[in-house]
Design a protein around this motif. Sequence first.
Motif: not given
Length: 221
Positions: A16, A20, A23, A93, A95, A213-214, A216-219
């Motif tokens: 993190a 963002p 990435r 990343d 998704r 928002a999803w 933007r957040e590294p998983v």
Amino acid sequence: MGPAAADPPVRTAPSAADGPARRDVRVCFAGDSLVAGTGDESARGWVGRVAAAAIAGGLDLTAYNLGVRGATSVQVARRLAIEARPRLTAGDDARIVLSFGVNDTIVEDGRQREPTERTLEALRTMRDRAAPVPILLVGPPAVDDDEQNDRILVLDRALEHEAAALAVPYVAAFPATVSSPVWRHPVHVGDGFHPDAAGYAHLAAVLAPPVVAWLREPVAR
């Protein structure tokens, strides 16, 4: 995605602390004609607008639209891994955003095209085939037929419940479209399923905040 050893692995997200914007985010949007943006004279649909909002918010995003007209959840599940894999292996990343259900609720020869349990089974299959890539599910929006909307509402609630059980984020589209004249009017005067650019813009305004928002957040993987 999937266990095939010959395929290159999906790269994991950096820490993190990298932020963002640093990435390389690759996202496949898979589903039906409403994912493809059918009916939008600007050719952006809600997917293009959500992707634009993510980029405007600072994400280094590559978006792939895998929407297919007429596709049911079962059909999306069958093609998901083979279509998504080559698009997601190079990024930092990866998704997948899924959206389906309207075609499942069409009645043909007196039977619903895909019973609700089959749709839920398809969701579970997609979750398994996508792993370890995170997925987010966007629920089906309203159409012009009120009897079909009743079936969509049942499916929307079932999908939300199943997504929660699978720890899959769920963003409902039905509540924001069923009573919206910006959505319902162009659907009514059109083909009964697809809105125009203004309708898609309305839906994108609802979907963009939670989806971005999803993204933007590294998983953690």
